[in-house]
Design an enzyme around this catalytic site. Sequence first.
Site, PDB file in Angstrom:
ATOM      1  N   ARG A   1       3.805  11.099  -8.054  1.00 65.58           N
ATOM      2  CA  ARG A   1       3.888   9.638  -8.206  1.00 65.58           C
ATOM      3  C   ARG A   1       4.246   9.407  -9.662  1.00 65.58           C
ATOM      4  NH1 ARG A   1       1.706   5.039  -5.331  1.00 65.58           N
ATOM      5  NH2 ARG A   1       1.174   3.338  -6.741  1.00 65.58           N
TER       6      ARG A   1
ATOM      7  N   ARG B   1      -2.079   2.760   4.685  1.00 65.61           N
ATOM      8  CA  ARG B   1      -1.639   3.781   3.722  1.00 65.61           C
ATOM      9  C   ARG B   1      -2.418   5.070   3.964  1.00 65.61           C
ATOM     10  NH1 ARG B   1       1.959   4.975   0.869  1.00 65.61           N
ATOM     11  NH2 ARG B   1       1.387   4.824  -1.304  1.00 65.61           N
TER      12      ARG B   1
ATOM     13  N   CYS C   1       2.662  -4.485  -1.367  1.00 65.04           N
ATOM     14  CA  CYS C   1       2.233  -3.081  -1.498  1.00 65.04           C
ATOM     15  C   CYS C   1       1.051  -2.908  -2.448  1.00 65.04           C
ATOM     16  CB  CYS C   1       3.410  -2.214  -1.937  1.00 65.04           C
ATOM     17  SG  CYS C   1       4.199  -2.833  -3.430  1.00 65.04           S
TER      18      CYS C   1
ATOM     19  N   ASP D   1       6.281  -7.945  -4.351  1.00 62.68           N
ATOM     20  CA  ASP D   1       5.749  -6.823  -5.138  1.00 62.68           C
ATOM     21  C   ASP D   1       5.593  -7.334  -6.570  1.00 62.68           C
ATOM     22  OD1 ASP D   1       5.235  -4.268  -6.177  1.00 62.68           O
ATOM     23  OD2 ASP D   1       7.332  -3.631  -6.125  1.00 62.68           O
TER      24      ASP D   1
ATOM     25  N   GLN E   1       5.049   4.377   1.368  1.00 60.60           N
ATOM     26  CA  GLN E   1       4.640   2.978   1.590  1.00 60.60           C
ATOM     27  C   GLN E   1       5.329   2.412   2.828  1.00 60.60           C
ATOM     28  OE1 GLN E   1       2.435   0.960  -0.486  1.00 60.60           O
ATOM     29  NE2 GLN E   1       2.616  -0.452   1.223  1.00 60.60           N
TER      30      GLN E   1
ATOM     31  N   HIS F   1      10.082   4.334  -2.529  1.00 57.80           N
ATOM     32  CA  HIS F   1       8.644   4.426  -2.222  1.00 57.80           C
ATOM     33  C   HIS F   1       8.476   4.708  -0.721  1.00 57.80           C
ATOM     34  CE1 HIS F   1       4.512   4.214  -2.793  1.00 57.80           C
ATOM     35  NE2 HIS F   1       4.319   2.952  -3.098  1.00 57.80           N
TER      36      HIS F   1
HETATM   37  N1  NVA Z   1       7.200  -1.593  -7.735  1.00 57.32           N
HETATM   38  C1  NVA Z   1       5.829  -1.191  -7.966  1.00 57.32           C
HETATM   39  C2  NVA Z   1       5.218  -0.642  -6.709  1.00 57.32           C
HETATM   40  C3  NVA Z   1       3.744  -0.382  -6.806  1.00 57.32           C
HETATM   41  C4  NVA Z   1       3.145   0.207  -5.542  1.00 57.32           C
HETATM   42  C5  NVA Z   1       5.803  -0.183  -9.079  1.00 57.32           C
HETATM   43  O1  NVA Z   1       6.648   0.706  -9.119  1.00 57.32           O
HETATM   44  O2  NVA Z   1       4.924  -0.280  -9.936  1.00 57.32           O
END
Ligand code: NVA
Length: 234
Positions: free
Chosen positions: A8, A217, A172, A131, A38, A35
């Site tokens: 991540r 999730r 998300c 988001d 998700q 992602h």
């Molecule tokens: N666009 C957000 C998603 C978080 C789950 C990020 O990359 O921080």
Amino acid sequence: MYEGIEYRGFGQDIVEELAKHAGVPVWNGLTNEYHPTQMLADMLTVREHFGKLKGLKLVYMGDARYNMGNSLMIVCSKLGLDFVACTNKKYFPNDELVAQCQQWAKEAGSTITLTEDVEAGTKDADIVYTDVWVSMGEPDEVWTERIHDLTPYKVTRHVMENAGEKAIFLHCLPAFHDLKTKIGKEMGERFNLTDMEVTDEVFESPQSKVFDEAENRMHTIKAVIVATLGEPEK
Ligand code: NVA
């Protein structure tokens, strides 16, 4: 020493290089560009709620050039949901990915729409999705510009009413919808706001399925791990 690695982080090229050399399954837990895990939770949540996926209209409001906008456009085009990026055109996804998704959508019988028009974009939506406006890995300096550009695309009661009673709201997480968290309070004081991408009224409303989504999730990531790990040694 490990049975698998979840990455991540930041660039998609990093997770791909890791996967090439790791010798164990590498799961993409989020990159700047995509992602994918998700998506599994989101589509499970949508299917649980509507009993189907094909033919539904999903509208994404916010920075549609980043991981969530890209991945939602991909998953919708592959699974036959109509996808709408409803945002300032500075934040439209890149042309190459749009063209690829249009091809997939054609095969699945659905459509991809990019629009700056909130009324038309969210009309009769089944799923309204947003988001955070500034993602992990982006510089802190961009907040002021994002707030300016994306405030017209905040998910409000008006947006949900325009979508209609049957519409659900997804996010998300984490979300800036009130001042009750440490970061929410800090951001609120810094920009003199009580919310950002979604109002607290929508976030806490019966139409909001964000906690079902968050629960999913857990189940979907367990499924990914089971499906990709080899048989345990006897
Ligand atoms: N666009 C957000 C998603 C978080 C789950 C990020 O990359 O921080």
